[in-house]
Design an enzyme around this catalytic site. Structure first.
Site, PDB file in Angstrom:
ATOM      1  CD  GLU A  43    -100.167 -81.154  31.982  1.00 32.76           C
ATOM      2  OE1 GLU A  43    -100.687 -80.154  31.450  1.00 32.76           O
ATOM      3  OE2 GLU A  43     -98.968 -81.429  31.846  1.00 32.76           O
ATOM      4  NE  ARG A  76     -93.187 -80.518  33.650  1.00 33.91           N
ATOM      5  CZ  ARG A  76     -92.584 -81.541  33.076  1.00 33.91           C
ATOM      6  NH1 ARG A  76     -91.460 -81.343  32.394  1.00 33.91           N
ATOM      7  NH2 ARG A  76     -93.086 -82.746  33.179  1.00 33.91           N
ATOM      8  CG  HIS A  77     -94.925 -80.418  38.359  1.00 33.67           C
ATOM      9  ND1 HIS A  77     -94.140 -81.544  38.289  1.00 33.67           N
ATOM     10  CD2 HIS A  77     -95.812 -80.507  37.340  1.00 33.67           C
ATOM     11  CE1 HIS A  77     -94.545 -82.297  37.284  1.00 33.67           C
ATOM     12  NE2 HIS A  77     -95.561 -81.680  36.688  1.00 33.67           N
ATOM     13  CG  HIS A  96     -99.404 -79.525  35.851  1.00 30.26           C
ATOM     14  ND1 HIS A  96     -98.930 -80.429  36.755  1.00 30.26           N
ATOM     15  CD2 HIS A  96    -100.433 -78.873  36.467  1.00 30.26           C
ATOM     16  CE1 HIS A  96     -99.654 -80.359  37.872  1.00 30.26           C
ATOM     17  NE2 HIS A  96    -100.563 -79.417  37.722  1.00 30.26           N
TER      18      HIS A  96
END
Length: 174
Positions: free
Chosen positions: A78, A6-7, A141
């Protein structure tokens, strides 16, 4: 091996705003989180890097694997929050809060992307891009990541939907 991350953190993560497909950059904490992830993953020789097109995911991938240009794939974007995008958690109606409390038993509210769509596009990405023995980094995401994990482990019975996936959390799959 496949590494799904995940970022890093953005300002909207701090303020509990649904950023969905809006294009917000990493903040200083998010940059530091990506640098820490790069340190944890430094001994892995990545063959390919895929990323959502959103800048927070792209930048996370660039920090972790600076010598490989991320390949952008729209399927890693996302979840579409529709009319709820950009709203704070305190502004959301009861239908959204019910959905977020129990993704498995409550459908996405009108205007939001259905979870089966998130799983389907994540699965299509995995089938198209990840049938190899290469070391792959996927920067995406939280909800998109959960969709991929649900696709990879159908026996989970939806358990990934309720997991809190923190910024720069990494999951692996063979």
């Amino acid at each position: 091996m496949i590494y799904i991350i995940r970022h890093g953190q953005t300002e909207l993560n701090i303020t509990n705003v649904l950023q969905g497909r809006s294009n917000h950059p990493l903040n200083e904490t998010g940059i530091r989180q990506a640098e820490e992830a790069a340190e944890r993953l430094k001994d892995i020789s990545f063959d390919v890097v895929y990323s959502s097109p959103l800048i927070r995911a792209v930048r996370t991938a660039e920090i972790i694997v600076p010598d490989l240009k991320p390949i952008i794939d729209e399927r890693l974007i996302e979840m579409e929050y529709g009319p709820y995008e950009g709203k704070g958690l305190r502004e959301l109606g009861p239908e959204v809060m019910i959905f977020f409390r129990d993704f498995v038993h409550n459908p996405a509210p009108e205007g939001m992307e259905p979870l089966d769509s998130v799983v389907r596009r994540g699965g299509e990405f995995m089938e198209d891009r990840c049938r190899t023995t290469d070391n792959i980094l996927i920067s995406t995401h939280a909800i998109a990541m959960k969709g991929i994990l649900e696709y990879l482990t159908p026996a989970s019975g939806g358990s990934y939907w309720s997991k809190n996936i923190k910024n720069c959390a990494v999951y692996t799959a063979e």
